[in-house]
Scaffold this active site. Structure first.
Site, PDB file in Angstrom:
ATOM      1  N   HIS A 260       0.846  -1.195   0.000  1.00 38.79           N
ATOM      2  CA  HIS A 260       0.000   0.000   0.000  1.00 38.79           C
ATOM      3  C   HIS A 260       0.885   1.249   0.000  1.00 38.79           C
ATOM      4  O   HIS A 260       1.971   1.263   0.577  1.00 38.79           O
ATOM      5  CB  HIS A 260      -0.926   0.011   1.226  1.00 38.79           C
ATOM      6  CG  HIS A 260      -1.911   1.142   1.190  1.00 38.79           C
ATOM      7  ND1 HIS A 260      -1.603   2.395   1.669  1.00 38.79           N
ATOM      8  CD2 HIS A 260      -3.172   1.222   0.694  1.00 38.79           C
ATOM      9  CE1 HIS A 260      -2.638   3.190   1.474  1.00 38.79           C
ATOM     10  NE2 HIS A 260      -3.608   2.507   0.883  1.00 38.79           N
TER      11      HIS A 260
ATOM     12  N   GLU B 148      -3.377   2.161  -7.146  1.00 34.25           N
ATOM     13  CA  GLU B 148      -3.756   3.247  -6.247  1.00 34.25           C
ATOM     14  C   GLU B 148      -2.706   4.367  -6.337  1.00 34.25           C
ATOM     15  O   GLU B 148      -1.686   4.319  -5.643  1.00 34.25           O
ATOM     16  CB  GLU B 148      -3.818   2.740  -4.803  1.00 34.25           C
ATOM     17  CG  GLU B 148      -4.825   1.635  -4.602  1.00 34.25           C
ATOM     18  CD  GLU B 148      -5.261   1.546  -3.147  1.00 34.25           C
ATOM     19  OE1 GLU B 148      -6.431   1.796  -2.876  1.00 34.25           O
ATOM     20  OE2 GLU B 148      -4.413   1.263  -2.291  1.00 34.25           O
TER      21      GLU B 148
HETATM   22  P1  PGA Z   1      -9.340   6.574   0.049  1.00 40.29           P
HETATM   23  O1  PGA Z   1      -8.211   5.476   0.389  1.00 40.29           O
HETATM   24  O2  PGA Z   1     -10.468   5.858  -0.634  1.00 40.29           O
HETATM   25  O3  PGA Z   1      -9.730   7.108   1.402  1.00 40.29           O
HETATM   26  O4  PGA Z   1      -8.711   7.605  -0.827  1.00 40.29           O
HETATM   27  C1  PGA Z   1      -7.877   4.520  -0.556  1.00 40.29           C
HETATM   28  C2  PGA Z   1      -6.795   3.603  -0.047  1.00 40.29           C
HETATM   29  O5  PGA Z   1      -5.876   4.035   0.650  1.00 40.29           O
HETATM   30  O6  PGA Z   1      -6.820   2.399  -0.359  1.00 40.29           O
END
Ligand code: PGA
Length: 285
Positions: free
Chosen positions: A109, A181
């Site tokens: 992540h 992401e």
């Molecule tokens: P968010 O987080 O939807 O609050 O932007 C996404 C994530 O960190 O997976």
């Protein structure tokens, strides 16, 4: 220790992958009430349509595992050590995560990479360990704002994927999910990525997966998008090409709101699938 047989979790066309990582927000009690509410809200949804997962804090995993039925919702961990045991103070072993019913391991992540300095090499070791232990490995990749501005986002994604997945044995290909992401799209300060950008990067990811695993298997790996997904943009994002699911933070932490996204996404995905089938049946494709 649970001896649950881990399944091959590669995608089927009708299924959407929807999950949330609760980061360092929910206590044990909050996690339990969230999960119980969510389970009740989605109890009529069939497993063939939805791969639903929740990734709570480590301390809430055991209570989470006992508070829900082993039906629709799968549980995951936010991180994991690449060794089973040893002198790794502060780390969590894959064996410990199995003990508490974990099925999915989230790795790489953006906050692990950028706040805690995890490298591609570390993530590679973790991915291999997770797969060897028969977990589903949810590999998160993403570009930073600076990388995007230097026009190297696609290269960064290719490198992150190739490093993390280098040497994965063939019988484990089916247990890999990838979440794109972008670091600049995540969290309260995040700027949501636009559809064109997501589609472009998901194509890069798909092409890279095909180059690593071959066509059939590269196509079978689910790609999820995460970063400021919410009630208003979820339907648009899920209909983009090469988008099999959504990985959601803030907008999924209230069970009612998460259930609303789940229903919208399933509806729009089914509608699309039915339209494609009708066109095929009419010989119009
Ligand atoms: P968010 O987080 O939807 O609050 O932007 C996404 C994530 O960190 O997976």
């Amino acid at each position: 220790m649970k001896k649950e047989k881990m399944q091959n979790t590669s995608k089927s066309d009708n299924k959407v992958y929807l999950g949330t990582n609760t980061k360092m927000y929910k206590s044990i009690a909050q996690t339990v009430s969230f999960l119980q509410a969510l389970e009740a809200l989605v109890e009529d949804i069939k497993e063939e349509m939805l791969e639903l997962f929740v990734i709570p804090s480590f301390t809430a995993l055991e209570a989470a595992d006992t508070c829900i039925s082993k039906g629709l919702i799968k549980l995951g961990a936010q991180n994991m050590c690449w060794e089973e045991q040893g002198q790794f103070t502060g780390e969590i072993s894959p064996l410990m995560l199995k003990e508490v019913g974990t099925r999915i391991i989230e790795l790489g992540h953006s906050e692990r990479r950028h706040t805690f300095g995890e490298t591609d090499e570390m993530i590679h070791k973790k991915v291999h360990c997770a797969l060897n232990q028969d977990f589903t490995s949810l590999l998160c990749i993403g570009d930073t704002k600076a990388e995007k501005e230097c026009h190297i986002a696609s290269e960064v994604l290719r490198i992150q994927l190739k490093k993390a997945l280098f040497g994965v044995p063939e019988d484990k290909f089916g247990n890999i999910w990838v979440a794109y992401e972008p670091a600049w799209a995540i969290g309260a300060e995040g700027v949501p990525a636009d559809s064109e950008w997501i589609a472009l990067q998901h194509q890069v990811i798909r092409d890279t997966l095909i180059s690593i695993f071959g066509k059939e298997r590269g196509i079978a790996v689910p790609i999820l998008y995460g970063g400021s997904v919410n009630q208003n943009n979820a339907e648009d994002i899920i209909t983009l090409p090469n988008t099999d699911g959504l990985f959601i933070g803030r907008s999924a932490w209230d069970a009612d709101k998460f259930a609303e996204i789940i229903r919208k996404v399933i509806h729009v995905k089914n509608y699309r699938q039915n339209t494609v089938e009708t066109v095929k049946n009419m010989g119009l494709h």
